[in-house]
Scaffold this motif. Structure first.
Motif, PDB file in Angstrom:
ATOM      1  N   MET A   1       0.843  -1.196   0.000  1.00  0.00           N
ATOM      2  CA  MET A   1       0.000   0.000   0.000  1.00  0.00           C
ATOM      3  C   MET A   1       0.882   1.251   0.000  1.00  0.00           C
ATOM      4  O   MET A   1       1.348   1.685   1.046  1.00  0.00           O
ATOM      5  N   PRO A   2       1.155   1.827  -1.183  1.00  0.00           N
ATOM      6  CA  PRO A   2       2.002   3.024  -1.235  1.00  0.00           C
ATOM      7  C   PRO A   2       1.302   4.209  -0.565  1.00  0.00           C
ATOM      8  O   PRO A   2       0.101   4.417  -0.745  1.00  0.00           O
ATOM      9  N   VAL A   3       2.051   4.991   0.193  1.00  0.00           N
ATOM     10  CA  VAL A   3       1.505   6.191   0.827  1.00  0.00           C
ATOM     11  C   VAL A   3       2.507   7.330   0.673  1.00  0.00           C
ATOM     12  O   VAL A   3       3.688   7.106   0.419  1.00  0.00           O
ATOM     13  N   LEU A   4       2.006   8.547   0.829  1.00  0.00           N
ATOM     14  CA  LEU A   4       2.870   9.717   0.895  1.00  0.00           C
ATOM     15  C   LEU A   4       3.115  10.036   2.361  1.00  0.00           C
ATOM     16  O   LEU A   4       2.175  10.059   3.162  1.00  0.00           O
ATOM     17  N   VAL A   5       4.371  10.286   2.703  1.00  0.00           N
ATOM     18  CA  VAL A   5       4.732  10.681   4.061  1.00  0.00           C
ATOM     19  C   VAL A   5       5.211  12.127   4.006  1.00  0.00           C
ATOM     20  O   VAL A   5       6.132  12.439   3.249  1.00  0.00           O
ATOM     21  N   PRO A   6       4.569  13.018   4.747  1.00  0.00           N
ATOM     22  CA  PRO A   6       4.977  14.431   4.689  1.00  0.00           C
ATOM     23  C   PRO A   6       6.453  14.626   4.986  1.00  0.00           C
ATOM     24  O   PRO A   6       7.000  14.030   5.911  1.00  0.00           O
ATOM     25  N   ASP A   7       7.084  15.473   4.182  1.00  0.00           N
ATOM     26  CA  ASP A   7       8.473  15.872   4.409  1.00  0.00           C
ATOM     27  C   ASP A   7       8.422  17.245   5.063  1.00  0.00           C
ATOM     28  O   ASP A   7       8.368  18.275   4.384  1.00  0.00           O
ATOM     29  N   TRP A   8       8.397  17.245   6.401  1.00  0.00           N
ATOM     30  CA  TRP A   8       8.289  18.498   7.139  1.00  0.00           C
ATOM     31  C   TRP A   8       9.029  18.376   8.450  1.00  0.00           C
ATOM     32  O   TRP A   8       9.602  17.328   8.737  1.00  0.00           O
ATOM     33  N   GLU A   9       9.042  19.432   9.227  1.00  0.00           N
ATOM     34  CA  GLU A   9       9.836  19.433  10.452  1.00  0.00           C
ATOM     35  C   GLU A   9       8.988  19.139  11.679  1.00  0.00           C
ATOM     36  O   GLU A   9       9.117  19.789  12.723  1.00  0.00           O
ATOM     37  N   ALA A  10       8.126  18.131  11.571  1.00  0.00           N
ATOM     38  CA  ALA A  10       7.296  17.727  12.699  1.00  0.00           C
ATOM     39  C   ALA A  10       8.161  17.056  13.764  1.00  0.00           C
ATOM     40  O   ALA A  10       9.176  16.429  13.444  1.00  0.00           O
ATOM     41  N   PRO A  11       7.778  17.167  15.031  1.00  0.00           N
ATOM     42  CA  PRO A  11       8.527  16.472  16.085  1.00  0.00           C
ATOM     43  C   PRO A  11       8.482  14.963  15.887  1.00  0.00           C
ATOM     44  O   PRO A  11       7.586  14.427  15.220  1.00  0.00           O
ATOM     45  N   GLY A  12       9.441  14.265  16.485  1.00  0.00           N
ATOM     46  CA  GLY A  12       9.607  12.848  16.245  1.00  0.00           C
ATOM     47  C   GLY A  12       8.470  11.963  16.692  1.00  0.00           C
ATOM     48  O   GLY A  12       8.344  10.837  16.206  1.00  0.00           O
TER      49      GLY A  12
END
Length: 255
Positions: A1-12
């Motif tokens: 199941m391919p998904v997009l994972v946001p590329d951002w500076e969210a906390p871990g």
């Protein structure tokens, strides 16, 4: 199941993803665009209930809990994702176009197929949110309302990610849409380009409009906003392109 994972500076401790049309069990016209099974997650679009249930089970395997699915109405109401989950458990769904979560493991979710999904988190990783921003919801303040609810819940510095939506070369709108935004903020005029050969049609940049609304709410750290659901047929469902089609989901939670 391919998904997009946001590329951002969210906390871990914050996790987020956005599904595509690929990797599921749905048959045409809800398939993956190439004849294989599609990952339609919408129960209201005419797809087989069994296929949708199987697709949601595939998604659920990647999540800490069942999401609190909403009945989206192109409005600006924001609810607590725990309340949405409890409503689902009792056999109903809340009418809303955004939700927030303040407890670990509670999953915020919204569905789209051209409208803009916006995911939020605070820099401390203690509050997250998700909003469904079609042009009506965007014009009526769904993003500002989500930010306000997050701040009421204790969020400080808020980050946002703009998921896949109809791109600026494909989003044709009329004068009424332009007016709805310009009446609120004259600077929004820059997000509309008159369409050649038409008297009252424009191409709208929903990503630029969202960035302006977020900036007015004090959210300056914004990522995403580069995909087009209409032109990327092999990746995304698009209501504007296909009419009868599936729905994708954008989700966020923290641990």
């Amino acid at each position: 199941m391919p998904v997009l994972v946001p590329d951002w500076e969210a906390p871990g401790n914050v996790s987020a993803l956005s599904t595509t049309r690929r990797g599921g069990t749905s048959a045409a016209p809800y398939d993956d665009g190439g004849g294989a099974g599609g990952l339609n997650l919408g129960v209201h679009v005419g797809d087989s209930p069994q296929a949708v249930a199987a697709n949601r089970a595939l998604l659920r395997s990647r999540l800490p809990a069942e999401p609190g699915w909403l009945t989206q109405v192109h409005g600006s109401q924001v609810v607590d994702a725990r309340e949405a989950s409890r409503a689902m458990e009792s056999g109903s769904m809340l009418n809303a176009d955004a939700c927030i979560a303040t407890k670990p493991g509670v999953v915020c979710v919204i569905q789209t197929a051209d409208c803009l999904p916006v995911l939020f988190c605070d820099s401390a990783g203690k509050v997250v949110g998700a909003a469904h921003a079609g042009w009506r919801g965007l014009a009526n303040g769904v993003l500002e309302n989500t930010v306000a609810r997050m701040r009421e819940a204790g969020a400080g510095d808020i980050l946002a990610w703009l998921g896949p939506a109809i791109g600026p070369s494909c989003f044709e709108v009329g004068d009424d849409v332009v007016q709805a935004f310009v009446e609120h903020d004259g600077g929004c005029a820059s997000a509309f380009v008159p369409r050649a050969g038409t008297a009252s049609k424009h191409l709208a940049d929903i990503y630029a409009l969202a960035r302006r609304r977020l900036a007015s709410a004090g959210v300056a750290r914004v990522w995403g906003g580069t995909r087009c659901t209409v032109s990327e047929r092999d990746q995304f469902y698009s209501y504007r392109r296909d009419g009868v089609t599936g729905r994708m989901a954008s989700l966020i939670w923290f641990k």
